[in-house]
Design an enzyme around this catalytic site. Structure first.
Site, mmCIF file in Angstrom:
data_model
loop_
_atom_site.group_PDB
_atom_site.id
_atom_site.type_symbol
_atom_site.label_atom_id
_atom_site.label_comp_id
_atom_site.label_asym_id
_atom_site.label_seq_id
_atom_site.Cartn_x
_atom_site.Cartn_y
_atom_site.Cartn_z
ATOM 1 N N GLU A 218 0.813 -1.214 0.000
ATOM 2 C CA GLU A 218 0.000 0.000 0.000
ATOM 3 C C GLU A 218 0.846 1.264 0.000
ATOM 4 O O GLU A 218 0.489 2.269 -0.628
ATOM 5 C CB GLU A 218 -0.934 0.000 1.216
ATOM 6 C CG GLU A 218 -1.948 -1.148 1.219
ATOM 7 C CD GLU A 218 -1.355 -2.509 1.575
ATOM 8 O OE1 GLU A 218 -0.225 -2.558 2.107
ATOM 9 O OE2 GLU A 218 -2.027 -3.530 1.312
ATOM 10 N N PHE B 29 -6.087 -0.260 5.510
ATOM 11 C CA PHE B 29 -4.712 -0.236 5.011
ATOM 12 C C PHE B 29 -4.322 1.165 4.549
ATOM 13 O O PHE B 29 -3.177 1.593 4.730
ATOM 14 C CB PHE B 29 -4.540 -1.262 3.896
ATOM 15 C CG PHE B 29 -4.943 -2.652 4.298
ATOM 16 C CD1 PHE B 29 -4.639 -3.128 5.562
ATOM 17 C CD2 PHE B 29 -5.639 -3.475 3.435
ATOM 18 C CE1 PHE B 29 -5.027 -4.406 5.960
ATOM 19 C CE2 PHE B 29 -6.034 -4.751 3.818
ATOM 20 C CZ PHE B 29 -5.727 -5.222 5.078
ATOM 21 N N ARG C 136 -19.170 -1.736 -1.790
ATOM 22 C CA ARG C 136 -18.776 -2.487 -2.974
ATOM 23 C C ARG C 136 -19.763 -3.634 -3.226
ATOM 24 O O ARG C 136 -20.597 -3.949 -2.381
ATOM 25 C CB ARG C 136 -17.393 -3.073 -2.760
ATOM 26 C CG ARG C 136 -17.448 -4.063 -1.616
ATOM 27 C CD ARG C 136 -16.194 -4.875 -1.413
ATOM 28 N NE ARG C 136 -16.497 -5.998 -0.547
ATOM 29 C CZ ARG C 136 -15.613 -6.683 0.134
ATOM 30 N NH1 ARG C 136 -14.350 -6.361 0.043
ATOM 31 N NH2 ARG C 136 -15.969 -7.694 0.882
#
Lengths: 340, 277
Positions: free
Chosen positions: A85, A110, A193
């Site tokens: 990341e 993250f 999502r």
């Protein structure tokens, strides 16, 4: 972890064999709403057709942030950065320096916890147009603290230059994606999502960056909400209306910069002001609203619906939403209790 | 700890069976990883590791850190087989208030040393544990079990450098190299090859073995444990996702293997037909 949890690990459990209450139940309880598949991915593809500067990056989570739709449509403009990341956000900054508009996706934990310094210095400090779009915000997974980004808004609100969006539903995700693509600065957007409920579409709603909008009017209380908590507030309003309690719902998807003008006017006129957010009670929408009210001398009766200042349990989402008081039922009980 | 009269092949078979039964409870799960890593866990718990099943916090134990939190199902299966967790809790896997949540967490489960799941954390923690064991003059080893995907995280290589710098000969890193990540094959996500040479360049004693070959695994563990210098040790284990259940092995493998409801019974029946002595 909580201390009680640490103790109870030596206590045997019994399999009840009842209906699955599995942590695998990952979708939001959203009864009565149509759903739309991967609204972010499809919106980004649509925008990218006429904007060649848009590129996509992910850290091994394209399938889980709906960016795979973009990757399939524009393979040459998609960069798989692997499970890294910090590297991804630094690279996004590099692309942005050279004139591109990178949409970089991962999970909210993250981005906020792991890549913070890279987002801070490489992206926000230089006000580069990197769009950080992150799945699993707040309490939207039963996997426990490693995946539950309950403090992402608190973390990112401290960053100058960064716009923060917490959209409610599929309609708003599509509209906000277009808006942030057009905006010149860095953005952090929370993402729902997969199959995402459509709540605001039927209301004729249109997202405007930096604007809070009423999506329901009622005189007994005003709920300022963001993210899927606006859906919860609308559902709670229907239940309360049957009891002759009428509440306003002021949807404030832009967490930063907050639409203080609209919110303060609403607060000044509210019998009871409630904030509702999918986030810890510390440092999110509620405290942003409270701070604005205090600074401007507006003092409504004020309550917060938010997640507790704890590392949350693992389990099934419906169980956890009840347990942590962010389900429709829990909202109704809290608002009713404050009004009686 | 070597437990007499039960072959490692049988242990691996049991671990696979426990994992399938857990996954069946939820109808899904990280079963591909669990089946692939069963041989590695059998060799770890029943050949290499020193532990007391009835006292998982025993000070003299070898520490086994599961960096890959989503492999929890595999480690629960191993802990059940080792007698640390009771087999009759299999039906609680992933349920509310279970001691076996989907992602491994230290506070929930006896024998689960760390809360994994934010990937790339385990090796750094292992460095600290290794330093602490040495400071306490505790001869135990610290094992870190990680995945090939975690080789993408910079933190892994920061820890790899620190382990070597601090001469942590008591650290044994196990890399489950199944070439599978969330978005696709690891080699297509971010190539980490040549992995063994990278570790060697970082000052490690590196071995690369077939992670589904129990003899090769035990030999590698023996070499890692008896090496006479103070290099940290890594065993890179090439494993096959879904190993042991041929119809799943042949499926288009993903990070999250889809299995139809009736197939769990077929998978268990297949295993039962091939039970080793």
């Amino acid at each position: 972890m909580t201390l009680s949890r640490r103790k109870s690990k030596y206590e045997a459990r019994v399999a009840t064999g009842g209906p699955a209450t599995s942590a695998m139940i990952a979708s939001l309880e959203a009864e009565g709403y149509e759903t739309v598949a991967a609204p972010f991915g499809h919106a980004l593809v649509d925008i990218a057709k006429s904007n060649r500067k848009i590129v996509g990056l992910t850290a091994d989570l394209s399938k889980y942030t709906d960016l795979h739709v973009f990757a399939e449509a524009f393979p040459d403009r998609f960069f798989q950065m692997g499970m890294a990341e910090q590297s991804m956000f630094s690279a996004a900054a590099g692309l942005a320096r050279e004139g591109f508009k990178p949409f970089a996706t991962t999970y909210a934990v993250f981005a906020s916890r792991r890549a913070y310094d890279f987002i801070c210095m490489a992206i926000a400090e230089e006000a580069l147009p990197v769009k950080i779009v992150c799945a699993l915000p707040g309490l939207t997974t039963g996997y426990g603290p490693s995946h539950q980004a309950t403090e992402d808004l608190a973390i990112f609100r401290g960053l100058p230059n960064l716009t923060i969006i917490d959209p409610c539903d599929a309609t708003e995700i599509a509209q906000a994606t277009r808006a942030i693509a057009a905006s010149p600065g860095p953005v952090y957007m929370r993402l729902l999502r997969g199959q995402v409920p459509d709540v605001l579409g039927p209301l004729g709603y249109q997202f405007q960056m930096g604007k809070a909008q009423f999506v329901r009017r009622g005189g007994d209380a005003t709920v300022v909400a963001a993210g899927f908590m606006t859906m919860r507030a609308l559902d709670a309003a229907k239940v309360l209306a049957a009891e002759a309690i009428e509440i306003s719902v002021l949807h404030s998807p832009t967490i930063k910069p907050l639409d203080e003008k609209t919110i303060l006017t609403a607060a000044a006129n509210a019998n009871l002001l409630v904030t509702a957010e999918n986030h810890t009670i510390i440092g999110g929408l509620g405290e942003a609203v409270a701070g604005a009210c205090m600074r401007e001398g507006v003092h409504p009766r004020f309550r917060q619906i938010a997640l507790p200042d704890e590392f949350l349990d693992a389990g099934a989402l419906p169980t956890l939403h009840d347990q942590y008081r962010v389900s429709v039922k829990a909202m109704v009980e809290q608002i009713r209790g404050w009004l009686t | 700890m070597s437990i007499a009269n039960v072959s490692l092949a049988r242990r691996a078979w049991s671990i696979r069976r426990h994992a399938l039964r857990m996954a069946e409870v939820q109808g899904q799960g990280y079963i591909g990883q669990a089946l692939g890593a069963a041989d590695l866990l059998a060799a770890s718990y029943f050949h290499a590791l020193n532990f007391h099943a009835d006292d998982p916090d025993w000070e003299g134990r070898d520490r086994f850190l599961l960096s890959i939190g989503h492999y929890a199902i595999a480690l629960y299966a191993a802990l059940i087989e080792a007698g640390v967790l009771p087999e009759d809790e299999i039906g609680t896997y992933g349920m509310d208030d279970s001691r076996m949540p989907m992602s491994g967490m230290a506070a929930y489960t006896p024998g689960m040393e760390i809360t994994g799941g934010s990937l790339g954390h385990g090796l750094g923690i292992a460095v600290g544990v290794g330093l602490a064991l040495r400071a306490k003059k505790n001869p135990a080893f610290v094992y870190n079990m990680m995945s090939d995907g975690e080789l993408g995280e910079g933190s892994t290589w920061e820890a790899a450098m620190a382990a070597s710098h601090h001469c942590l000969g008591n650290l044994i890193c196990l890399v489950d190299f199944n070439n599978q990540q969330a978005d696709g094959h690891s080699k297509d996500m971010m190539s980490s090859e040549p992995v063994d040479q990278k570790f060697e360049a970082f000052g490690w004693y590196a071995q690369r073995v077939d992670g589904n070959d129990i003899k090769a695994l035990t030999k590698a563990f023996d070499a890692a444990k008896t090496l006479k210098d103070d290099r940290p040790r890594v065993i890179i284990c090439d494993t096959k996702m879904c190993k042991g259940v041929p119809f799943l092995e042949e499926r288009e493998i993903t990070h999250f293997v889809r299995v139809a409801p009736e197939e769990w019974a077929s998978a268990i029946a297949h295993l039962d037909g091939e039970a080793p002595a």
